[in-house]
Design a protein around this motif. Structure first.
Motif, PDB file in Angstrom:
ATOM      1  N   ILE A 104       0.878  -1.172   0.000  1.00  0.00           N
ATOM      2  CA  ILE A 104       0.000   0.000   0.000  1.00  0.00           C
ATOM      3  C   ILE A 104       0.911   1.216   0.000  1.00  0.00           C
ATOM      4  CG2 ILE A 104      -1.768   1.308   1.234  1.00  0.00           C
ATOM      5  CD1 ILE A 104      -2.662  -1.333   2.531  1.00  0.00           C
ATOM      6  N   GLY A 105       0.878   1.976  -1.079  1.00  0.00           N
ATOM      7  CA  GLY A 105       1.786   3.116  -1.180  1.00  0.00           C
ATOM      8  C   GLY A 105       3.222   2.623  -1.095  1.00  0.00           C
ATOM      9  N   PRO A 106       4.046   3.274  -0.250  1.00  0.00           N
ATOM     10  CA  PRO A 106       5.442   2.848  -0.123  1.00  0.00           C
ATOM     11  C   PRO A 106       5.645   1.746   0.913  1.00  0.00           C
ATOM     12  CG  PRO A 106       5.108   4.864   1.096  1.00  0.00           C
ATOM     13  CD  PRO A 106       3.795   4.551   0.407  1.00  0.00           C
ATOM     14  N   TYR A 107       4.565   1.230   1.484  1.00  0.00           N
ATOM     15  CA  TYR A 107       4.647   0.267   2.583  1.00  0.00           C
ATOM     16  C   TYR A 107       4.171  -1.123   2.153  1.00  0.00           C
ATOM     17  CZ  TYR A 107       4.677   4.719   5.017  1.00  0.00           C
ATOM     18  OH  TYR A 107       4.967   5.992   5.414  1.00  0.00           O
ATOM     19  N   VAL A 108       4.630  -2.117   2.889  1.00  0.00           N
ATOM     20  CA  VAL A 108       4.096  -3.472   2.778  1.00  0.00           C
ATOM     21  C   VAL A 108       3.541  -3.804   4.153  1.00  0.00           C
ATOM     22  CG1 VAL A 108       4.566  -5.896   2.308  1.00  0.00           C
ATOM     23  CG2 VAL A 108       5.778  -4.136   1.022  1.00  0.00           C
ATOM     24  N   VAL A 109       2.228  -3.984   4.239  1.00  0.00           N
ATOM     25  CA  VAL A 109       1.588  -4.267   5.522  1.00  0.00           C
ATOM     26  C   VAL A 109       1.430  -5.772   5.684  1.00  0.00           C
ATOM     27  CG1 VAL A 109       0.404  -2.038   5.497  1.00  0.00           C
ATOM     28  CG2 VAL A 109      -0.776  -4.053   4.628  1.00  0.00           C
ATOM     29  N   ASP A 110       1.395  -6.228   6.939  1.00  0.00           N
ATOM     30  CA  ASP A 110       1.291  -7.667   7.184  1.00  0.00           C
ATOM     31  C   ASP A 110       0.009  -8.237   6.573  1.00  0.00           C
ATOM     32  OD1 ASP A 110       3.710  -7.685   8.539  1.00  0.00           O
ATOM     33  OD2 ASP A 110       2.775  -7.510  10.521  1.00  0.00           O
ATOM     34  N   PHE A 111      -1.132  -7.618   6.891  1.00  0.00           N
ATOM     35  CA  PHE A 111      -2.426  -8.078   6.375  1.00  0.00           C
ATOM     36  C   PHE A 111      -3.309  -6.873   6.089  1.00  0.00           C
ATOM     37  CE2 PHE A 111      -0.847 -11.210   9.422  1.00  0.00           C
ATOM     38  CZ  PHE A 111      -0.735 -12.318   8.604  1.00  0.00           C
ATOM     39  N   ALA A 112      -4.117  -6.969   5.043  1.00  0.00           N
ATOM     40  CA  ALA A 112      -5.033  -5.879   4.711  1.00  0.00           C
ATOM     41  C   ALA A 112      -6.349  -6.442   4.214  1.00  0.00           C
ATOM     42  CB  ALA A 112      -4.431  -4.967   3.652  1.00  0.00           C
ATOM     43  N   CYS A 113      -7.437  -5.913   4.761  1.00  0.00           N
ATOM     44  CA  CYS A 113      -8.771  -6.170   4.229  1.00  0.00           C
ATOM     45  C   CYS A 113      -9.161  -4.892   3.501  1.00  0.00           C
ATOM     46  CB  CYS A 113      -9.758  -6.484   5.361  1.00  0.00           C
ATOM     47  SG  CYS A 113     -11.444  -6.735   4.753  1.00  0.00           S
ATOM     48  N   LEU A 114      -9.102  -4.929   2.184  1.00  0.00           N
ATOM     49  CA  LEU A 114      -9.359  -3.725   1.392  1.00  0.00           C
ATOM     50  C   LEU A 114     -10.810  -3.285   1.491  1.00  0.00           C
ATOM     51  CD1 LEU A 114      -7.173  -4.522  -1.739  1.00  0.00           C
ATOM     52  CD2 LEU A 114      -6.544  -3.302   0.359  1.00  0.00           C
ATOM     53  N   LYS A 115     -11.713  -4.233   1.582  1.00  0.00           N
ATOM     54  CA  LYS A 115     -13.138  -3.915   1.668  1.00  0.00           C
ATOM     55  C   LYS A 115     -13.432  -3.059   2.903  1.00  0.00           C
ATOM     56  CE  LYS A 115     -17.606  -6.214   2.162  1.00  0.00           C
ATOM     57  NZ  LYS A 115     -18.262  -7.543   2.242  1.00  0.00           N
ATOM     58  N   ALA A 116     -12.843  -3.413   4.040  1.00  0.00           N
ATOM     59  CA  ALA A 116     -13.080  -2.694   5.290  1.00  0.00           C
ATOM     60  C   ALA A 116     -12.010  -1.642   5.566  1.00  0.00           C
ATOM     61  CB  ALA A 116     -13.139  -3.675   6.454  1.00  0.00           C
ATOM     62  N   ARG A 117     -11.015  -1.533   4.676  1.00  0.00           N
ATOM     63  CA  ARG A 117      -9.904  -0.588   4.849  1.00  0.00           C
ATOM     64  C   ARG A 117      -9.228  -0.784   6.203  1.00  0.00           C
ATOM     65  NH1 ARG A 117      -8.686   1.263  -0.061  1.00  0.00           N
ATOM     66  NH2 ARG A 117      -7.880   3.234   0.671  1.00  0.00           N
ATOM     67  N   LEU A 118      -8.962  -2.058   6.536  1.00  0.00           N
ATOM     68  CA  LEU A 118      -8.319  -2.402   7.799  1.00  0.00           C
ATOM     69  C   LEU A 118      -6.968  -3.056   7.527  1.00  0.00           C
ATOM     70  CD1 LEU A 118      -8.471  -2.688  10.930  1.00  0.00           C
ATOM     71  CD2 LEU A 118      -9.423  -4.967  10.531  1.00  0.00           C
ATOM     72  N   VAL A 119      -5.942  -2.543   8.195  1.00  0.00           N
ATOM     73  CA  VAL A 119      -4.605  -3.121   8.152  1.00  0.00           C
ATOM     74  C   VAL A 119      -4.355  -3.776   9.498  1.00  0.00           C
ATOM     75  CG1 VAL A 119      -2.141  -2.533   8.160  1.00  0.00           C
ATOM     76  CG2 VAL A 119      -3.658  -1.518   6.459  1.00  0.00           C
ATOM     77  N   VAL A 120      -3.814  -4.991   9.487  1.00  0.00           N
ATOM     78  CA  VAL A 120      -3.467  -5.696  10.718  1.00  0.00           C
ATOM     79  C   VAL A 120      -1.966  -5.936  10.694  1.00  0.00           C
ATOM     80  CG1 VAL A 120      -3.802  -7.772  12.098  1.00  0.00           C
ATOM     81  CG2 VAL A 120      -5.733  -6.800  10.835  1.00  0.00           C
ATOM     82  N   GLU A 121      -1.295  -5.478  11.739  1.00  0.00           N
ATOM     83  CA  GLU A 121       0.148  -5.636  11.872  1.00  0.00           C
ATOM     84  C   GLU A 121       0.459  -6.517  13.072  1.00  0.00           C
ATOM     85  OE1 GLU A 121       2.844  -4.278  10.058  1.00  0.00           O
ATOM     86  OE2 GLU A 121       1.348  -3.729   8.580  1.00  0.00           O
ATOM     87  N   VAL A 122       1.425  -7.409  12.905  1.00  0.00           N
ATOM     88  CA  VAL A 122       1.908  -8.255  13.997  1.00  0.00           C
ATOM     89  C   VAL A 122       3.335  -7.807  14.281  1.00  0.00           C
ATOM     90  CG1 VAL A 122       2.377 -10.597  14.772  1.00  0.00           C
ATOM     91  CG2 VAL A 122       0.467 -10.170  13.213  1.00  0.00           C
ATOM     92  N   ASP A 123       3.547  -7.290  15.486  1.00  0.00           N
ATOM     93  CA  ASP A 123       4.825  -6.678  15.818  1.00  0.00           C
ATOM     94  C   ASP A 123       5.640  -7.513  16.790  1.00  0.00           C
ATOM     95  OD1 ASP A 123       4.119  -4.505  14.260  1.00  0.00           O
ATOM     96  OD2 ASP A 123       3.409  -3.308  15.954  1.00  0.00           O
ATOM     97  N   GLY A 124       6.934  -7.574  16.519  1.00  0.00           N
ATOM     98  CA  GLY A 124       7.877  -8.211  17.427  1.00  0.00           C
ATOM     99  C   GLY A 124       8.422  -7.191  18.406  1.00  0.00           C
ATOM    100  N   ALA A 125       9.337  -7.617  19.253  1.00  0.00           N
ATOM    101  CA  ALA A 125       9.880  -6.780  20.324  1.00  0.00           C
ATOM    102  C   ALA A 125      10.549  -5.511  19.805  1.00  0.00           C
ATOM    103  CB  ALA A 125      10.870  -7.594  21.153  1.00  0.00           C
ATOM    104  N   GLN A 126      11.128  -5.557  18.608  1.00  0.00           N
ATOM    105  CA  GLN A 126      11.829  -4.384  18.078  1.00  0.00           C
ATOM    106  C   GLN A 126      10.903  -3.184  17.917  1.00  0.00           C
ATOM    107  OE1 GLN A 126      11.101  -7.088  16.309  1.00  0.00           O
ATOM    108  NE2 GLN A 126      10.416  -6.517  14.268  1.00  0.00           N
ATOM    109  N   HIS A 127       9.607  -3.411  17.802  1.00  0.00           N
ATOM    110  CA  HIS A 127       8.652  -2.316  17.631  1.00  0.00           C
ATOM    111  C   HIS A 127       8.395  -1.566  18.938  1.00  0.00           C
ATOM    112  CE1 HIS A 127       7.329  -2.952  13.439  1.00  0.00           C
ATOM    113  NE2 HIS A 127       7.761  -4.180  13.670  1.00  0.00           N
ATOM    114  N   GLY A 128       8.921  -2.057  20.049  1.00  0.00           N
ATOM    115  CA  GLY A 128       8.764  -1.385  21.328  1.00  0.00           C
ATOM    116  C   GLY A 128       9.803  -0.316  21.585  1.00  0.00           C
ATOM    117  N   PHE A 129      10.832  -0.228  20.754  1.00  0.00           N
ATOM    118  CA  PHE A 129      11.874   0.779  20.931  1.00  0.00           C
ATOM    119  C   PHE A 129      11.434   2.110  20.327  1.00  0.00           C
ATOM    120  CE2 PHE A 129      14.231  -3.247  21.074  1.00  0.00           C
ATOM    121  CZ  PHE A 129      14.846  -3.099  22.315  1.00  0.00           C
ATOM    122  N   ASP A 130      11.954   3.193  20.890  1.00  0.00           N
ATOM    123  CA  ASP A 130      11.531   4.543  20.494  1.00  0.00           C
ATOM    124  C   ASP A 130      11.611   4.787  18.992  1.00  0.00           C
ATOM    125  OD1 ASP A 130      10.958   5.162  23.106  1.00  0.00           O
ATOM    126  OD2 ASP A 130      12.843   6.221  23.480  1.00  0.00           O
TER     127      ASP A 130
END
Length: 130
Positions: free
Chosen positions: A52-78
């Protein structure tokens, strides 16, 4: 819903990138993918590693315009939190709602994760005009 609104969004990501990401999904992404596919009878189809645009999202439901991301520990850093915030804001500008879950939530609380996703899919939302 706006007619034709669930068409594939424009992207600047080369086709090879999401294809490679689909081949090496994390165990949590694979587990959630199996669960998301169970929503098809309810009319919600997801794409995995969707550009989507410049990004690659984990999961997307285009009909509902919902993106679902599954994040590991690295996403907790500032630094990652800041990048994720910018990314989420840019996806919101395109009309997408982003739902983020931690790996341990998918591993230990999958039913709750799926309940949250289903609630986000079915909640009333207004979509920006294209």
């Amino acid at each position: 819903m706006i007619s034709g609104y669930h068409k594939r969004p424009r992207t600047s990501v080369p086709t090879e990138v999401p294809r490679a990401l689909r081949k090496r999904m994390t165990p949590q992404e694979a587990k959630l993918w199996v669960a998301l596919r169970r929503l098809r009878p309810a009319g919600f189809t997801f794409r995995r590693q969707a550009p989507i645009g410049p990004y690659v999202v984990d999961f997307a439901c285009l009909k509902a315009r919902l993106v679902v991301e599954v994040d590991g520990a690295q996403h907790g850093f500032d630094a990652h939190l800041a990048r994720d915030g910018v990314r989420d804001a840019r996806l919101a500008e395109r009309g997408f709602l982003v739902a983020r879950f931690w790996n341990h939530q998918v591993d230990r609380e999958l039913a709750s994760v799926m309940d949250t996703i289903y609630a986000r899919l079915t909640e009333p939302r207004t979509f920006p005009s294209l």
